[in-house]
Design a protein around this motif. Structure first.
Motif, short mmCIF file in Angstrom:
data_model
loop_
_atom_site.label_atom_id
_atom_site.label_comp_id
_atom_site.label_asym_id
_atom_site.label_seq_id
_atom_site.Cartn_x
_atom_site.Cartn_y
_atom_site.Cartn_z
N LEU A 71 5.90 7.50 13.94
CA LEU A 71 6.98 7.33 12.78
C LEU A 71 6.29 7.20 11.25
CD1 LEU A 71 9.05 4.39 14.06
CD2 LEU A 71 9.68 6.88 14.19
N ALA A 72 7.14 7.79 10.27
CA ALA A 72 6.35 7.68 8.92
C ALA A 72 7.44 7.01 7.87
CB ALA A 72 5.94 9.26 8.64
N GLY A 73 6.86 6.81 6.69
CA GLY A 73 7.71 6.31 5.80
C GLY A 73 8.53 5.01 6.20
N GLY A 74 9.87 5.20 5.58
CA GLY A 74 10.84 4.08 5.65
C GLY A 74 10.75 3.56 7.38
N ALA A 75 11.08 4.64 8.14
CA ALA A 75 11.42 4.54 9.50
C ALA A 75 9.96 3.77 10.30
CB ALA A 75 11.34 5.92 10.21
N LYS A 76 8.81 3.99 9.73
CA LYS A 76 7.74 3.40 10.38
C LYS A 76 7.66 1.84 9.83
CE LYS A 76 2.66 3.55 10.54
NZ LYS A 76 1.58 4.52 10.44
N ARG A 77 8.10 1.50 8.50
CA ARG A 77 8.05 0.21 7.95
C ARG A 77 9.12 -0.77 8.89
NH1 ARG A 77 7.17 -1.54 1.80
NH2 ARG A 77 7.36 -4.00 2.08
N ALA A 137 0.96 -1.35 0.09
CA ALA A 137 -0.09 -0.07 0.00
C ALA A 137 0.78 1.17 -0.15
CB ALA A 137 -1.03 0.05 1.18
N ASP A 138 2.01 1.26 0.59
CA ASP A 138 2.75 2.51 0.79
C ASP A 138 3.38 2.96 -0.54
OD1 ASP A 138 4.64 0.49 0.83
OD2 ASP A 138 5.55 0.86 2.71
N SER A 139 3.39 1.84 -1.55
CA SER A 139 4.04 2.34 -2.67
C SER A 139 3.22 3.31 -3.60
CB SER A 139 4.21 1.18 -3.71
OG SER A 139 3.06 0.52 -3.82
N ALA A 140 1.83 3.41 -3.43
CA ALA A 140 0.79 4.30 -3.89
C ALA A 140 1.31 5.80 -3.98
CB ALA A 140 -0.60 4.19 -3.42
N GLU A 141 2.03 6.30 -2.73
CA GLU A 141 2.50 7.30 -2.63
C GLU A 141 3.43 7.82 -3.88
OE1 GLU A 141 5.74 10.17 0.51
OE2 GLU A 141 4.66 7.93 0.96
#
Length: 504
Positions: free
Chosen positions: A444-450, A362-366
């Protein structure tokens, strides 16, 4: 030292940028014509001032055949720079004051081929010559690569006036009255190649750079894997860098993702991919006509594969038994860009009857979706990635979550309920899942969240692995299965729609 090589307008390369790893052993691979040989030659130039003359000989400039007049090879070494251009006679450095800069990047740079040259001692050389035990490190190296102990009996003879040694193996049997030997002349081609390579690699220096070409020559696939393992040990032991050039599928499939460097040439623009899955590096899937699946789904990583396979299992349970059900295979490719590129190219080697799809996290939609239009403003143009996704959109879609993030979001909804649920699902007792752990990703957000969510999944999976005596991969698979089951129960309509899109 930090070393970067930039190649422009050389043969099939319009531009290639390569940051040289500072420690470890790496596989360098790519399709024919990707620029790998040119890159290795430019790396060899760091330690050999004649590398360009032999590896990149100048063509006839006036005829336009094999000309190098526009080629530039640029080195950036610890913030200092030097460029090399061909001036119709030789390669010259700019600025000249930095012409010796490349020689300082590594303590030693060697280009090593799988040399199979045989030492041909005469009878006079061998007659009465003292046979010395071969170097212990070489004996161990050879035994490890060929999975044998016969090289415990490897000896050498220092040849007078030649500055070299001949190697022999003692084949004397118990009870024999006379010693008997067989020399290098009787070694197999693979044994000779590995011995020659071992003699050089065992002398590697701290902070050296070693380029090994034609790695797979005359070696069984299992021996290729063991040889790379030995090279990796040597590289880490002396803190140096080894780049192994190969097209060996067996080897590429056996190493860790972090050890793979894949060169991709798109009309001269060469992208250096690191940390890719073997499937992407090989640009191939082992699909025979008799075993080709009806549907082939490309995903980003192992967690996504586990989730899609669990969705498929649930889908098979729910459909009517008399319905024709297509067979499905899920393949891990890499990041969303790698998945889309692989989807685009896979038509060349996947049978036409196999339906191919990409299921992105899902995060690739960004990054893949078109930019949002703003009232009163012109519609922004699509970038290269967005255009690629648009072109492939009939066969590319998003999962409703990024697996580890979706799992952690579910977990924090009711930590105790899901702790008990995971225990029941995996038949594990006394799991410890602190509330702080379940909520660690929230801010967190982005790569840090993942990354934090992956850590949480790993921590819980490790507990299960210890308590159930499972492999970590099996424990993670169980967690992803639990997550998909819980999500499907809570989102029945969405789950059916997703399964219909992926598996129908």
């Amino acid at each position: 030292m930090a070393t970067k090589v930039t190649i422009t307008n050389l043969k099939s390369i319009k531009k290639l940028e390569f940051d040289v790893p500072t420690k470890g052993a790496f596989i360098v691979t790519g399709a024919n014509g990707c620029g790998k040989t040119s890159l290795l030659t430019c790396l060899h130039r760091i330690g050999n001032r004649f590398a360009f003359q032999t590896g990149l000989p100048g063509g006839r400039q006036l005829s336009g055949i094999d000309g190098l007049v526009d080629a530039t090879i640029h080195y950036l070494i610890d913030s200092k720079e030097v460029s090399y251009r061909y001036n119709r006679i030789r390669w010259s450095a700019t600025p000249k004051a930095n012409s010796q800069l490349v020689a300082k990047a590594f303590s030693e740079v060697l280009f090593l081929k799988a040399d199979s040259s045989r030492v041909e001692p005469t009878q006079e050389d061998l007659k009465g010559a003292k046979k010395l035990a071969a170097d212990e490190a070489l004996r161990a190296f050879m035994n490890a690569v060929f999975d044998t102990t016969k090289f415990n009996l490897l000896f050498k003879i220092n040849l007078r006036g030649r500055g070299t040694a001949a190697h022999l193996i003692d084949k004397t049997q118990p009870g024999d009255k006379k010693k008997s030997w067989y020399s290098e002349k009787a070694f197999s081609l693979g044994e000779l190649c590995v011995m020659r390579l071992g003699q050089k690699l065992l002398k590697m220096k701290q902070q050296g750079l070693y380029i090994v070409d034609e790695f797979e020559m005359a070696l069984h696939p299992a021996a290729q894997v063991r040889l790379f393992n030995e090279i990796e040990k040597l590289a880490n032991g002396v803190n140096c860098t080894v780049l192994v050039s190969t097209h060996s599928a067996s080897l590429i499939k056996s190493v860790r993702r972090k050890d793979i460097i894949y060169l991709e040439n798109n009309d001269g623009e060469v992208t250096v991919h690191r940390n890719v899955y073997p499937t992407f590096a090989l640009q191939h899937l082992a699909l025979g006509e008799e075993t080709s699946p009806d549907k082939l789904i490309f995903v980003e990583d192992v967690a996504a594969k586990q989730c899609v396979e669990e969705l498929h299992r649930l889908h098979l349970i729910s459909v009517e038994h008399d319905k024709s059900i297509p067979s499905v295979m899920v393949a891990v490719i890499g990041g969303y860009l790698e998945v889309l590129r692989f989807l685009e190219r896979s038509g060349a080697f996947v049978p036409p009857m196999t339906n191919r799809q990409a299921a992105l996290d899902a995060d690739s939609a960004e990054f893949c979706d078109p930019p949002k239009a703003v009232a009163g403003q012109p519609i922004p143009p699509l970038n290269t990635l967005q255009e690629l996704f648009r072109r492939l959109s009939p066969n590319a879609s998003y999962l409703p979550w990024t697996p580890e993030v979706g799992f952690c979001d579910m977990l924090r909804g009711d930590v105790n309920q899901h702790r008990l649920g995971i225990q029941h699902f995996t038949t594990t007792n006394n799991l410890v899942i602190p509330v702080a752990t379940a909520n660690a990703h929230v801010a967190l957000a982005g790569g840090a969240k993942r990354k934090r969510c992956k850590q949480t999944v790993d921590e819980i999976a490790s507990q299960i692995a210890v308590k159930r005596a499972w492999a970590p991969d099996r424990s993670q698979e169980a967690l992803m299965s639990y997550f998909v089951n819980e999500w499907s129960k809570a989102n029945d309509a969405a789950a059916k729609a997703l399964c219909g899109r992926l598996f129908a």
